[in-house]
Scaffold this active site. Structure first.
Site, PDB file in Angstrom:
ATOM      1  N   ASP A  61       0.865  -1.180   0.000  1.00 56.94           N
ATOM      2  CA  ASP A  61       0.000   0.000   0.000  1.00 56.94           C
ATOM      3  C   ASP A  61       0.894   1.220   0.000  1.00 56.94           C
ATOM      4  OD1 ASP A  61      -0.033   1.122   3.068  1.00 56.94           O
ATOM      5  OD2 ASP A  61       0.000  -1.062   3.079  1.00 56.94           O
ATOM      6  N   ASP A 150      -9.732   3.441   5.830  1.00 57.77           N
ATOM      7  CA  ASP A 150      -8.637   3.421   6.811  1.00 57.77           C
ATOM      8  C   ASP A 150      -9.093   4.199   8.033  1.00 57.77           C
ATOM      9  OD1 ASP A 150      -6.357   3.819   8.329  1.00 57.77           O
ATOM     10  OD2 ASP A 150      -5.230   4.849   6.753  1.00 57.77           O
ATOM     11  N   GLU A 152      -8.214   4.735  11.953  1.00 57.27           N
ATOM     12  CA  GLU A 152      -7.167   4.493  12.938  1.00 57.27           C
ATOM     13  C   GLU A 152      -6.995   5.724  13.829  1.00 57.27           C
ATOM     14  OE1 GLU A 152      -3.001   5.023  11.256  1.00 57.27           O
ATOM     15  OE2 GLU A 152      -4.074   4.398   9.425  1.00 57.27           O
TER      16      GLU A 152
END
Length: 262
Positions: A61, A150, A152
């Site tokens: 990634d 994503d 986080e």
């Protein structure tokens, strides 16, 4: 103070507080935020798998901070898939997205896009739409993976973006439902088990609907968040001399191709 002066003072306060334009969202770190940067910072790196995982498929990634990627070299080193950061919040687009996303495709690498969540800025639905509008969609061409969320630790402050577990779960629900409605595919969810427990209360709501992309930099993948019996992707290492971060898809290349095909 007479009534006229008092009324004028009240109106002035109202204009200053209610009518003032909202504070601009902080994107000062957006160019350096990428999948796992905050997880590594908060949870550390305990090592990498001791041997290449049998039956797993290697992928990477990447995001804008890496600049243009030599995808031919990545493919030569064994990369079969890649996720590329497309957007953050509702105000940042990766300036390298075109080279990274299209370049991976040109090198024969199955690629997808991911969105860096900013629940402190706007709602989940708005961010899903922004992501889709700036490269995060999906095409039934057999070489495009569904988008990934994503979610986080907050790079700008409180780890959970000031949200309760119930509010964070609702935000993720808004994003994933909107993505599914617009794209007709379920988004992957990228996270760590520790963050998920802390910020969603370890909700099990998404395990049956959204594939898991788990970040953990250790010899073993360890505990999964509630609701998932297995991960689809394990981000197991940072860098390592190859483009971006290192991932294993949980299965042979045919499983990656099946996810792309839908």
């Amino acid at each position: 103070m007479n009534r006229t002066v008092a009324s004028a003072a009240v109106l002035a306060v109202f204009a200053a507080v209610v009518l003032a334009p909202p504070a601009r969202a902080d994107y000062s770190m957006a160019g350096e935020n990428y999948a796992g940067t905050q997880i590594a910072r908060h949870e550390g790196v305990q090592g990498t798998p001791r041997a290449e995982a049998v039956g797993q498929t290697l992928g990477h990634d990447v995001s804008g901070h890496q600049g243009p990627v030599d995808w031919a070299a990545a493919a030569g080193a064994g990369a079969k898939f890649s996720y590329v950061k497309a957007t953050e919040g509702t105000g940042f687009v990766n300036p390298q997205f075109g080279q990274q996303y299209d370049g991976a495709h040109a090198a024969g690498i199955i690629r997808g896009a991911y969105h860096f969540a900013r629940p402190d800025i706007s709602g989940g639905a708005a961010q899903a739409e922004y992501f889709i509008a700036h490269g995060g969609g999906w095409r039934a061409d057999g070489t495009t993976l569904p988008g990934a969320l994503d979610v986080e630790y907050n790079p700008y402050g409180d780890a959970c973006y000031g949200k309760s577990p119930a509010d964070m779960t609702a935000w993720i629900t808004d994003f994933t439902r909107t993505y599914l409605a617009k794209v007709k595919r379920s988004a992957l969810i990228y996270t760590s088990t520790t963050w998920w427990k802390r910020c969603t209360g370890n909700t099990n709501r998404f395990g049956d609907t959204n594939p898991l992309w788990l970040a953990r930099y250790a010899p073993q993948i360890g505990e999964l968040p509630a609701g998932w019996a297995k991960q689809s992707i394990w981000q197991f290492a940072r860098g390592g001399g190859l483009p971006g971060d290192q991932n294993y898809y949980n299965g042979p290349i045919g499983r990656v191709q099946a996810l792309a095909k839908g």
